[in-house]
Design a protein around this motif. Structure first.
Motif, PDB file in Angstrom:
ATOM      1  N   MET A   1      89.951  30.807   6.662  1.00 18.90           N
ATOM      2  CA  MET A   1      90.901  30.258   7.616  1.00 18.90           C
ATOM      3  C   MET A   1      91.223  28.814   7.203  1.00 18.90           C
ATOM      4  SD  MET A   1      92.686  30.554  10.357  1.00 18.90           S
ATOM      5  CE  MET A   1      92.093  32.055  11.051  1.00 18.90           C
ATOM      6  N   PRO A   2      92.440  28.559   6.763  1.00 15.82           N
ATOM      7  CA  PRO A   2      92.774  27.182   6.336  1.00 15.82           C
ATOM      8  C   PRO A   2      93.194  26.293   7.509  1.00 15.82           C
ATOM      9  CG  PRO A   2      94.606  28.627   5.903  1.00 15.82           C
ATOM     10  CD  PRO A   2      93.497  29.500   6.449  1.00 15.82           C
ATOM     11  N   THR A   3      93.143  25.007   7.274  1.00 19.08           N
ATOM     12  CA  THR A   3      93.615  24.003   8.228  1.00 19.08           C
ATOM     13  C   THR A   3      95.109  23.747   7.997  1.00 19.08           C
ATOM     14  OG1 THR A   3      93.107  21.841   9.151  1.00 19.08           O
ATOM     15  CG2 THR A   3      92.996  22.044   6.740  1.00 19.08           C
ATOM     16  N   ASN A   4      95.659  22.683   8.569  1.00 15.41           N
ATOM     17  CA  ASN A   4      97.064  22.313   8.369  1.00 15.41           C
ATOM     18  C   ASN A   4      97.304  21.965   6.902  1.00 15.41           C
ATOM     19  OD1 ASN A   4      97.997  22.308  11.175  1.00 15.41           O
ATOM     20  ND2 ASN A   4      96.554  20.626  11.413  1.00 15.41           N
ATOM     21  N   LEU A   5      98.269  22.613   6.298  1.00 15.91           N
ATOM     22  CA  LEU A   5      98.543  22.424   4.869  1.00 15.91           C
ATOM     23  C   LEU A   5      99.832  21.651   4.651  1.00 15.91           C
ATOM     24  CD1 LEU A   5      97.751  26.046   3.719  1.00 15.91           C
ATOM     25  CD2 LEU A   5      96.262  24.047   3.549  1.00 15.91           C
ATOM     26  N   TYR A   6      99.900  20.986   3.506  1.00 14.38           N
ATOM     27  CA  TYR A   6     101.108  20.271   3.116  1.00 14.38           C
ATOM     28  C   TYR A   6     101.140  20.170   1.608  1.00 14.38           C
ATOM     29  CZ  TYR A   6      98.102  16.299   2.162  1.00 14.38           C
ATOM     30  OH  TYR A   6      97.127  15.495   1.642  1.00 14.38           O
ATOM     31  N   GLY A   7     102.339  19.914   1.072  1.00 11.07           N
ATOM     32  CA  GLY A   7     102.464  19.723  -0.372  1.00 11.07           C
ATOM     33  C   GLY A   7     103.700  20.393  -0.921  1.00 11.07           C
ATOM     34  N   ARG A   8     103.683  20.630  -2.237  1.00 10.99           N
ATOM     35  CA  ARG A   8     104.823  21.233  -2.926  1.00 10.99           C
ATOM     36  C   ARG A   8     105.278  22.505  -2.234  1.00 10.99           C
ATOM     37  NH1 ARG A   8     102.474  22.879  -7.561  1.00 10.99           N
ATOM     38  NH2 ARG A   8     100.572  21.797  -7.112  1.00 10.99           N
ATOM     39  N   GLY A   9     106.609  22.665  -2.129  1.00 13.18           N
ATOM     40  CA  GLY A   9     107.173  23.857  -1.540  1.00 13.18           C
ATOM     41  C   GLY A   9     107.190  23.865  -0.027  1.00 13.18           C
TER      42      GLY A   9
ATOM     43  N   GLU B   1      93.622  17.573  11.176  1.00 18.35           N
ATOM     44  CA  GLU B   1      93.051  17.667   9.833  1.00 18.35           C
ATOM     45  C   GLU B   1      94.154  18.183   8.924  1.00 18.35           C
ATOM     46  OE1 GLU B   1      89.402  20.088   7.629  1.00 18.35           O
ATOM     47  OE2 GLU B   1      89.914  20.526   9.716  1.00 18.35           O
ATOM     48  N   PHE B   2      94.327  17.548   7.772  1.00 21.10           N
ATOM     49  CA  PHE B   2      95.370  17.942   6.826  1.00 21.10           C
ATOM     50  C   PHE B   2      94.745  18.203   5.463  1.00 21.10           C
ATOM     51  CE2 PHE B   2      97.426  15.019   9.848  1.00 21.10           C
ATOM     52  CZ  PHE B   2      98.402  15.855  10.356  1.00 21.10           C
ATOM     53  N   MET B   3      95.285  19.212   4.778  1.00 23.00           N
ATOM     54  CA  MET B   3      94.761  19.557   3.461  1.00 23.00           C
ATOM     55  C   MET B   3      95.911  19.809   2.497  1.00 23.00           C
ATOM     56  SD  MET B   3      92.287  22.713   2.541  1.00 23.00           S
ATOM     57  CE  MET B   3      90.954  22.358   1.440  1.00 23.00           C
ATOM     58  N   TYR B   4      95.786  19.241   1.308  1.00 21.82           N
ATOM     59  CA  TYR B   4      96.775  19.420   0.254  1.00 21.82           C
ATOM     60  C   TYR B   4      96.700  20.853  -0.277  1.00 21.82           C
ATOM     61  CZ  TYR B   4      99.678  18.310  -3.757  1.00 21.82           C
ATOM     62  OH  TYR B   4     100.688  18.289  -4.677  1.00 21.82           O
ATOM     63  N   VAL B   5      97.853  21.477  -0.511  1.00 21.52           N
ATOM     64  CA  VAL B   5      97.912  22.898  -0.868  1.00 21.52           C
ATOM     65  C   VAL B   5      97.116  23.257  -2.122  1.00 21.52           C
ATOM     66  CG1 VAL B   5     100.068  23.393   0.302  1.00 21.52           C
ATOM     67  CG2 VAL B   5     100.127  22.625  -2.060  1.00 21.52           C
ATOM     68  N   ASP B   6      97.079  22.372  -3.106  1.00 20.78           N
ATOM     69  CA  ASP B   6      96.327  22.675  -4.323  1.00 20.78           C
ATOM     70  C   ASP B   6      94.835  22.796  -4.035  1.00 20.78           C
ATOM     71  OD1 ASP B   6      98.739  22.610  -5.601  1.00 20.78           O
ATOM     72  OD2 ASP B   6      98.284  20.881  -6.870  1.00 20.78           O
ATOM     73  N   ASP B   7      94.346  22.051  -3.047  1.00 20.93           N
ATOM     74  CA  ASP B   7      92.939  22.174  -2.665  1.00 20.93           C
ATOM     75  C   ASP B   7      92.678  23.536  -2.026  1.00 20.93           C
ATOM     76  OD1 ASP B   7      92.093  19.723  -3.664  1.00 20.93           O
ATOM     77  OD2 ASP B   7      92.417  18.679  -1.777  1.00 20.93           O
ATOM     78  N   LEU B   8      93.621  24.021  -1.220  1.00 21.64           N
ATOM     79  CA  LEU B   8      93.465  25.362  -0.645  1.00 21.64           C
ATOM     80  C   LEU B   8      93.395  26.394  -1.760  1.00 21.64           C
ATOM     81  CD1 LEU B   8      93.371  27.450   1.645  1.00 21.64           C
ATOM     82  CD2 LEU B   8      95.873  27.487   1.529  1.00 21.64           C
ATOM     83  N   ALA B   9      94.298  26.308  -2.706  1.00 18.95           N
ATOM     84  CA  ALA B   9      94.303  27.271  -3.819  1.00 18.95           C
ATOM     85  C   ALA B   9      92.973  27.226  -4.568  1.00 18.95           C
ATOM     86  CB  ALA B   9      95.468  26.974  -4.764  1.00 18.95           C
ATOM     87  N   ASP B  10      92.482  26.024  -4.821  1.00 21.33           N
ATOM     88  CA  ASP B  10      91.212  25.866  -5.519  1.00 21.33           C
ATOM     89  C   ASP B  10      90.067  26.484  -4.719  1.00 21.33           C
ATOM     90  OD1 ASP B  10      89.671  24.625  -7.776  1.00 21.33           O
ATOM     91  OD2 ASP B  10      88.747  23.549  -6.082  1.00 21.33           O
ATOM     92  N   ALA B  11      90.067  26.256  -3.408  1.00 20.05           N
ATOM     93  CA  ALA B  11      89.011  26.818  -2.551  1.00 20.05           C
ATOM     94  C   ALA B  11      89.066  28.346  -2.547  1.00 20.05           C
ATOM     95  CB  ALA B  11      89.137  26.273  -1.134  1.00 20.05           C
ATOM     96  N   CYS B  12      90.250  28.907  -2.499  1.00 19.08           N
ATOM     97  CA  CYS B  12      90.393  30.369  -2.498  1.00 19.08           C
ATOM     98  C   CYS B  12      89.855  30.968  -3.795  1.00 19.08           C
ATOM     99  CB  CYS B  12      91.853  30.768  -2.296  1.00 19.08           C
ATOM    100  SG  CYS B  12      92.454  30.472  -0.623  1.00 19.08           S
TER     101      CYS B  12
END
Length: 147
Positions: free
Chosen positions: A1-9, A49-60
């Motif tokens: 379950m991710p938090t609020n995401l932001y970044g490219r796209g 809480e905000f998380m950069y999208v590349d960090d989500l991808a890395d975590a996945c």
């Protein structure tokens, strides 16, 4: 379950975007047009809480390689910030130097949204992108995508 995401796209639509993209666009347009005041919805006191999208991808990817339980894993930074502090950070990144005011007639939403990321931390993963760096990267992506 991710938090609020932001970044490219991200979606920078003036009415349908989420807080990060909305503030990047609003402060950028205010800077370009010389607007002296930018209004942010709500009181500015809720924490997010905000998380950069590349960090989500890395975590996945990390979890796909290392995790096999049925237990839910929250993906986030484990840190939050008030909307007012966040708005000041975005304004500084964009280069907007005008006033920021808050429209308390608009909804604040939940007082705090912060994930417990202790399970993910115990698995050995943490987000790498600081909020300041992530906002800078997101702003650059906005500039690149709006050309």
């Amino acid at each position: 379950m991710p938090t609020n995401l932001y970044g490219r796209g991200d979606n920078y639509h003036p009415e349908y975007s989420h807080v990060v993209a909305a503030l990047i666009r609003r402060f950028h347009e205010a800077k370009l047009s010389g607007v002296s005041n930018v209004v942010v919805w709500g009181t500015g006191t809720p924490r997010r809480e905000f998380m950069y999208v590349d960090d989500l991808a890395d975590a996945c990817i990390y979890l796909m390689k290392t995790y096999s339980s049925d237990e839910l894993v929250n993906i986030g930074t484990g840190e939050d910030i008030s909307i007012a502090e966040f708005a000041r950070m975005v304004a500084a990144t964009v280069g907007y130097t005008g006033k920021i005011s808050y429209d308390s007639a608009r909804p604040d939403g939940t007082p705090q949204k912060l994930l417990d990321v202790s399970r993910l931390a115990k698995l050995g993963w943490r987000a790498r992108t600081s909020l300041e760096d992530g906002i800078r990267l997101a702003y650059q992506a906005y500039l690149d995508e709006s050309k």
